[in-house]
Design an enzyme around this catalytic site. Structure first.
Site, PDB file in Angstrom:
ATOM      1  N   LYS A 162      33.109 -23.704  76.921  1.00  0.00           N
ATOM      2  CA  LYS A 162      32.513 -24.814  77.712  1.00  0.00           C
ATOM      3  C   LYS A 162      33.260 -26.002  77.270  1.00  0.00           C
ATOM      4  CE  LYS A 162      28.371 -27.339  77.928  1.00  0.00           C
ATOM      5  NZ  LYS A 162      28.166 -27.743  79.523  1.00  0.00           N
ATOM      6  N   ASN A 198      21.029 -14.348  86.800  1.00  0.00           N
ATOM      7  CA  ASN A 198      21.075 -15.971  86.861  1.00  0.00           C
ATOM      8  C   ASN A 198      22.427 -16.455  86.907  1.00  0.00           C
ATOM      9  OD1 ASN A 198      20.270 -18.651  87.082  1.00  0.00           O
ATOM     10  ND2 ASN A 198      20.279 -19.093  84.840  1.00  0.00           N
ATOM     11  N   HIS A 237      27.824 -29.363  92.662  1.00  0.00           N
ATOM     12  CA  HIS A 237      28.407 -28.600  91.478  1.00  0.00           C
ATOM     13  C   HIS A 237      29.855 -28.818  91.587  1.00  0.00           C
ATOM     14  CE1 HIS A 237      24.534 -26.287  91.684  1.00  0.00           C
ATOM     15  NE2 HIS A 237      24.844 -26.109  90.386  1.00  0.00           N
TER      16      HIS A 237
END
Length: 764
Positions: free
Chosen positions: A19, A120, A699
């Site tokens: 990330k 999810n 997003h």
């Protein structure tokens, strides 16, 4: 001797390294060369961990910088023309498809994003245009295989299968899935040939779509694809891997096609064992038995698993059984080793991804052991399951038992409430609002970190948050929004924050799970019965309302989302847990209302995530109690109090009536990234609830123009009554930057004002 397999391993890094590297690349702080070098080190680490735990079938190509479905699309050249025309480097084209692009080379939106089955995790939706040329376009899967071989590790390459790819894709022309079957067979045959030449022994083809409801035409397409593929696979062994459910529609067809291995989920696939017992299993074919849970974090019940495996052996010899994860371990955190602050009495009950590798080894050993009653690990595990402390809260149990039908019905009906709310709130036509959160700046995150380390006094932290709220309210009033929010600066996560303020939850330090791209969440663990001891949101919500005459939404997370975005208990039903959470949130709703909050939003972003794969099970196994849990939360508020909810990044078309049965007053949906498809579904279903389809994608870092938003709104107004239409972004704004957020919201309001003028002119 028994063998073990992993379907896929988490890829974000033990401490979310991927990330941070990727976001540094986006910010221009890390070179592309260094990004790829760092990622190679991460892959090496994952393979070595699995080798150390003696995993026999170690996956490769389960790594991704953003999403595995997007990787497959780029690998097969499913790159729409608008992204090719940007003229970017391959990696930047890939990220433009995921995040959109706005710069000197052009302005394009991101591809649609949807939930990955009942999880999810979000995938990027591939696109087939009529002129799409299916061909091998990158070296990714092959390069990863070669990387592992250099370490002396022969992996099992993983690919998304052609049938699932075709079923998940969008089609923008006249051609449909079957028109691309031939080109895909040719491309995958080339993949088979290349892996064979590289020395690969096994290739895993992921086909999770096989656990969904399929028509005879779709089954025919699946058979055609694999009949064409398996005839040319040479000596390469092909594993058909399914997960998240059972293959009741295609079990017999699968068994006849000649796969060398077949992977079945025996945890969520409730009929797979029955199918195996009734229909048998092909000789000389390996069963990759999904018995280690890839979606929850509780330790495996060795006794139960051993009994299940004993049932397999009535039809399959033990040497043909491979102990497998039920799905990719992508859906659980990395390792318990990072949880320094968790008491060992809790940790003993959990297994994250690395611990599940040990469970696979234990089960292999147990399968080879002729006398499990003398197996020390087996006996220790049975003893452990008896040590969990009492989970029952008598007060909560009493409240649950006292519930009656009136607790799930709000009065009066929606039509009458709608009139009362319009008179009370006096909002303009097309009221403009946001979904809830505002950007979580580095400054805000630093305050929270210092508070945890006791480097910042609680009183000073509260003062800092209030200043931020005051700035946020002032910004929204200046922009011209009609219904405001307090910004949620005090919240680390929409579920974790509530869990921290409820009894019954455990929390981790670094147990991150990927949700999409570089977005990671840290799900709380439900340990015992749940109860609210004190108000959670009241202080900051009422403070924000005191700063403005405009209504400020009280922002809550709904019971189903809190449940679905936590790791749930396995000793009681999800329904019971949802009702416990609902009672806690209900208390919060009534407190907000009593203190003057006129609009309350109860987010159910995750409503669809536990929806059963099979439509026949939707109501009996899930929707009946999930919708009841939401209604329990708001059934006692006054008619004038307006209840909102929000849902995102799922396909809701087939359950619109069920969503309306939640009996909210306003529902906002993600819409822009799916090209407003939800609007047509609302119209077809005769949806009466007021609705806010998202007008731009939060997003993506791009700022939508006023003209883009105008086009979206005018398209909506052609189908939705103006009296029922709200205007808002797709989702919360916490992941966006402040500058782009303000610019985007200004364009939203300018578009709304222009349309209001047009409406006024027509009325005059």
């Amino acid at each position: 001797m028994s063998k073990s397999s992993v379907i896929g391993f988490p890829r974000i890094g033990s401490l979310r390294e991927l990330k941070h590297w990727t976001e540094d690349y986006f910010a221009g702080k890390l070179s592309l060369t260094q990004l790829h070098k760092n990622a190679a080190g991460l892959r090496e680490q994952h393979w070595l961990w699995q080798k150390q735990k003696d995993i026999d079938f170690i996956p490769s190509n389960d790594f991704s910088f953003y999403d595995g479905v997007l990787d497959t699309a780029c690998f097969l050249n499913l790159i729409p023309r608008e992204y090719q025309d940007l003229g970017l480097h391959d990696t930047d084209t890939y990220f433009a498809m995921a995040r959109g692009y706005q710069g000197e080379k052009g302005d394009v939106k991101a591809l649609a994003m949807r939930k990955w089955f009942n999880t999810n995790y979000h995938y990027i939706v591939p696109v087939f245009d009529d002129d799409t040329e299916v061909r091998l376009n990158t070296d990714g899967p092959f390069s990863y295989y070669r990387e592992a071989m250099k370490l002396g590790i022969k992996t099992k390459p993983v690919l998304l299968g052609p049938f699932t790819l075709l079923k998940l894709a969008d089609y923008r022309g006249v051609k449909k899935a079957e028109d691309f079957a031939g080109p895909l067979i040719s491309a995958y045959r080339e993949v088979f040939s290349k892996f064979h030449s590289l020395g690969a022994e096994w290739l895993q083809m992921d086909e999770p779509i096989l656990v969904t409801d399929l028509t005879q035409e779709e089954i025919g397409l699946f058979k055609d694809l694999y009949t064409g593929l398996l005839t040319g696979k040479e000596d390469l062994k092909v594993l058909l891997q399914t997960y998240f459910g059972d293959v009741r529609d295609v079990y017999r067809e699968i068994m006849k096609l000649g796969f060398d291995g077949i992977g079945l989920d025996f945890l969520e696939g409730k009929k797979n064992l029955q199918l195996l017992e009734e229909n048998g299993f092909p000789k000389n074919t390996l069963l990759f038995a999904g018995v280690v849970n890839g979606k929850n974090i509780w330790r495996n019940n060795y006794e139960k698993t051993r009994k299940m495996i004993n049932q397999f052996t009535a039809k399959i010899t033990e040497e043909n059984i491979v102990i497998n994860t039920s799905c990719s371990l992508l859906h659980v955190p990395y390792s318990l080793e990072n949880e320094d602050n968790m008491d060992q009495k809790y940790k003993n009950h959990f297994a994250f991804a690395r611990e599940k590798l040990q469970e696979l080894g234990d089960l292999k050993e147990l399968l080879d052991d002729q006398d499990e009653e003398k197996n020390e690990k087996y006996l220790q595990q049975i003893a452990l399951r008896k040590t969990k402390e009492d989970d029952v809260n008598p007060g909560i149990q009493k409240r649950i038992k006292a519930l009656s039908e009136k607790d799930f019905k709000r009065c009066p009906d929606f039509e009458e409430r709608e009139k009362l709310q319009k008179a009370k709130l006096k909002l303009p036509v097309l009221p403009a609002t946001t979904i809830g959160s505002f950007p979580q700046t580095a400054e805000v995150k630093a305050w929270r970190a210092k508070l945890k380390k006791k480097e910042l006094a609680p009183a000073q932290y509260e003062e800092n948050i209030k200043k931020k709220i005051a700035q946020c309210i002032a910004q929204q009033e200046e922009i011209g929004l009609d219904v405001l929010v307090h910004g949620e600066f005090e919240r680390n996560d929409m579920v974790e924050y509530f869990g921290e303020n409820l009894e019954g939850f455990l929390f981790t330090q670094k147990a991150w799970v990927q949700s999409y791209g570089t977005r990671c969440v840290k799900p709380p663990i439900i340990w015992t019965d749940i109860e609210r001891k004190n108000p959670i949101t009241l202080k900051y919500s009422t403070y924000a309302q005191s700063l403005t005459a405009k209504p400020v939404k009280g922002m809550l997370t709904g019971p189903v989302t809190i449940l679905n975005w936590s790791f749930p208990r396995e000793d009681i039903s999800d329904k019971e847990t949802a009702f416990q959470i609902a009672l806690a949130i209900r208390d919060e709703v009534l407190d907000l209302e009593a203190h003057g909050i006129r609009v309350i939003q109860i987010d159910e972003a995750a409503l669809k995530e536990k929806l059963p794969i099979r439509r026949a099970d939707w109501h009996t196994e899930y929707l009946d109690w999930a919708i009841s849990a939401f209604r329990l939360v708001h059934s006692s508020v006054r008619p004038e109090t307006q209840i909102h909810t929000h849902m995102c990044y799922s396909e809701f078309g087939q359950m619109i009536k069920d969503i309306e049965a939640m009996d909210a007053d306003v529902i906002s949906f993600e819409a822009s990234r799916s090209n407003l498809a939800i609007v047509n579904s609302l119209v077809e279903a005769g949806f009466q609830t007021e609705v806010g389809p998202g007008v731009y994608d939060i997003h993506s870092p791009r700022v939508p123009s006023k003209e883009e938003i105008l086009k979206a709104l005018k398209g909506m107004l052609g189908k939705i009554e103006q009296a029922k239409l709200w205007v808002n972004p797709d989702c919360g704004l916490k992941t966006r930057g402040e500058t782009e957020t303000i610019a985007s919201l200004k364009n939203v309001v300018q578009a709304v004002l222009e349309i209001r003028e047009e409406i006024k002119a027509r009325q005059d």
